[in-house]
Design an enzyme around this catalytic site. Structure first.
Site, PDB file in Angstrom:
ATOM      1  N   SER A 185       0.351   1.462  -5.224  1.00 18.74           N
ATOM      2  CA  SER A 185       1.135   1.208  -4.191  1.00 18.74           C
ATOM      3  C   SER A 185       0.706   1.910  -2.686  1.00 18.74           C
ATOM      4  CB  SER A 185       2.502   1.535  -4.463  1.00 18.74           C
ATOM      5  OG  SER A 185       2.614   2.784  -5.075  1.00 18.74           O
ATOM      6  N   HIS A 213       4.156  -4.431  -7.061  1.00 17.37           N
ATOM      7  CA  HIS A 213       3.431  -4.866  -5.770  1.00 17.37           C
ATOM      8  C   HIS A 213       2.621  -6.021  -5.845  1.00 17.37           C
ATOM      9  CE1 HIS A 213       4.736  -1.703  -3.203  1.00 17.37           C
ATOM     10  NE2 HIS A 213       4.636  -0.755  -4.208  1.00 17.37           N
ATOM     11  N   LYS A 244      11.262  -5.637  -3.677  1.00 20.13           N
ATOM     12  CA  LYS A 244      10.136  -5.912  -2.637  1.00 20.13           C
ATOM     13  C   LYS A 244       9.762  -7.211  -2.281  1.00 20.13           C
ATOM     14  CE  LYS A 244       7.920  -2.065  -4.944  1.00 20.13           C
ATOM     15  NZ  LYS A 244       8.595  -0.932  -4.248  1.00 20.13           N
TER      16      LYS A 244
HETATM   17  N1  PMP Z   1       6.767   0.852  -9.888  1.00 22.95           N
HETATM   18  C1  PMP Z   1       5.859   0.716  -8.592  1.00 22.95           C
HETATM   19  C2  PMP Z   1       4.202   0.625  -8.877  1.00 22.95           C
HETATM   20  C3  PMP Z   1       6.395   0.618  -7.418  1.00 22.95           C
HETATM   21  O1  PMP Z   1       5.848   0.847  -6.275  1.00 22.95           O
HETATM   22  C4  PMP Z   1       7.785   1.018  -7.354  1.00 22.95           C
HETATM   23  C5  PMP Z   1       8.679   1.098  -5.940  1.00 22.95           C
HETATM   24  N2  PMP Z   1       8.247   2.015  -5.121  1.00 22.95           N
HETATM   25  C6  PMP Z   1       8.743   0.988  -8.370  1.00 22.95           C
HETATM   26  C7  PMP Z   1       8.035   0.723  -9.870  1.00 22.95           C
HETATM   27  C8  PMP Z   1      10.185   1.073  -8.335  1.00 22.95           C
HETATM   28  O2  PMP Z   1      10.481  -0.071  -7.965  1.00 22.95           O
HETATM   29  P1  PMP Z   1      12.486  -0.147  -7.689  1.00 22.95           P
HETATM   30  O3  PMP Z   1      12.151   0.151  -6.237  1.00 22.95           O
HETATM   31  O4  PMP Z   1      12.788  -1.551  -7.768  1.00 22.95           O
HETATM   32  O5  PMP Z   1      12.880   0.935  -8.267  1.00 22.95           O
END
Ligand code: PMP
Length: 396
Positions: A185, A213, A244
């Site tokens: 990310s 992502h 997302k």
């Molecule tokens: N895994 C990854 C790789 C992420 O980038 C994120 C969000 N930043 C999450 C999990 C968490 O997702 P959520 O916003 O649905 O809690």
């Protein structure tokens, strides 16, 4: 007299001095390519609204209709109070979309990771984890009490080296997991999943990939990283988030039925926390339907990404090793990144500086997030602002 919380004052002051104090802006409009922030309309390059679905009329209509039919809240955990047919419908639709045996939903992607890892591996077990995995994976690994072996970022050679080094691996009864982000990310690079998959098979480990992502971004119609590498049936489980590309909120685990069955029995955020709300579920269901029917938004996202990255590179910015619509503009020091972001905001561009501990010290950056909702003109305005500020601050 010293108060027990006085240390927090010092810590906050420290953060401020290092340019690491987080300033959360207030948004007064729906999410889109333009948003109203603290009274000003700005171009939005911060959100993970990859496909522009967060304010899509079809998702909003579905959410409103579902509220009329089912109300809003699930009122308790599903194992105690039952589950709505809508939640089951979403899980079925997701399973079909992801081409997996089964799906279980959670309240968020973070929760999906926290739910899954400690339920699959516990004390005495082994987890092999990419050193740059998401915070929710790191926390989930800690919670599991298993031995965590970190391998070098996106490095299957180091992973194999670590697998061979770890004596407990030979014990057939040891629970073993390899876990990696699909798309990272902060850098936007993609995990070498085919090589990692081969190693998981060779050394008898469960393979888990966090596709937060990759969802809506990679693969046919945005089916994600497993589809992108054509590894259907070879990855045991994928973690998904609907906060997302799907434009809503919620998390899920997609994969082999035996694993999903076990999570339904033992995953703590499933057993002890209420389910996604009705409008969230309905919105997500509408998003899956849209993606099943058309790849229009995915194609536009990638057109925008290619155009914007080319523009930034031409201006002379270092955009790291991104292979996806996550565009890190590498600046180094956190203070410089914060200053850059502040100046962008003055030019009507909302793009956040990211610093330690989200990324290593000295690797601060502006993370520019592409969306299908951006027009070519908006991308040009953003590039102009980067050019002007980059020159002013001596970055290019
Ligand atoms: N895994 C990854 C790789 C992420 O980038 C994120 C969000 N930043 C999450 C999990 C968490 O997702 P959520 O916003 O649905 O809690």
């Amino acid at each position: 007299m010293l108060k027990p919380t006085d240390w927090i004052i010092d810590e906050l002051e420290n953060l401020k001095n290092q340019g690491l104090l987080i300033n959360i802006r207030t948004i007064e409009s729906p999410m889109g390519s333009k948003i109203k922030v603290n009274g000003e309309w700005v171009l939005n390059f911060c959100s993970n609204n990859y496909l522009g679905l967060a304010n899509d009329s079809r998702l909003k209509k579905a959410a409103k209709e579902a509220i009329d039919k089912y109300g809003i809240g699930p009122t308790a955990v599903r194992t105690i109070a039952g589950t709505t047919e809508l939640h089951l419908k979403l899980e079925k639709a997701l399973a079909k979309f992801k081409k997996v045996e089964d799906v279980i939903t959670f309240q968020s992607g973070f929760n999906a990771n926290i739910a899954t890892i400690p339920t699959l591996v516990d004390e005495g077990g082994l987890i092999f984890s990419d050193e740059l995995n998401h915070a929710s994976i790191i926390d989930a690994c800690r919670l599991s009490k298993a031995e965590v072996v970190r391998y070098k970022h996106c490095d299957p050679k180091d992973l194999e080296h670590k697998l061979l080094e770890t004596k407990k691996l030979k014990n057939l009864k040891t629970k073993k997991l390899i876990v990696t982000d699909g798309v990272f990310s902060m850098d936007g690079d993609i995990a070498p999943l085919p090589e990692i998959q081969k190693l998981s098979e060779k050394y008898g480990c469960i393979l888990m990939v966090d596709d937060a992502h990759g969802e809506g971004v990679l693969g046919k119609n945005g089916r994600g990283v497993v589809d992108y590498f054509n590894l259907h049936g070879k990855v045991d489980l994928e973690i998904g988030t609907m906060s997302k590309a799907f434009g809503v909120v919620g998390g899920y685990v997609a994969g082999r039925k035996i694993i999903i069955d076990w999570l339904r029995q033992r995953a703590r955020p499933f057993l002890f926390s209420s389910a996604m709300t009705i409008p969230d579920v309905a919105g997500c269901l509408a998003a899956v339907k849209i993606l099943n029917k058309s790849d229009k938004q995915v194609v536009k996202l990638w057109e925008n990404t290619r155009y914007f990255k080319k523009g930034l590179a031409k201006l002379g910015f270092d955009i790291g090793k991104s292979q996806t619509p996550i565009v890190p503009v590498m600046l180094g020091e956190a203070k410089l990144a914060q200053e850059f972001s502040k100046k962008l905001f003055e030019e009507g561009i909302f793009a956040m500086a990211i610093g330690y501990p989200t990324v290593p010290q000295g690797k601060a950056r502006i993370r520019v997030m592409m969306s299908a909702s951006h027009s070519r003109k908006e991308l040009d305005i953003c590039l102009d602002a980067f050019s002007k500020i980059g020159e002013k601050l001596g970055v290019i």
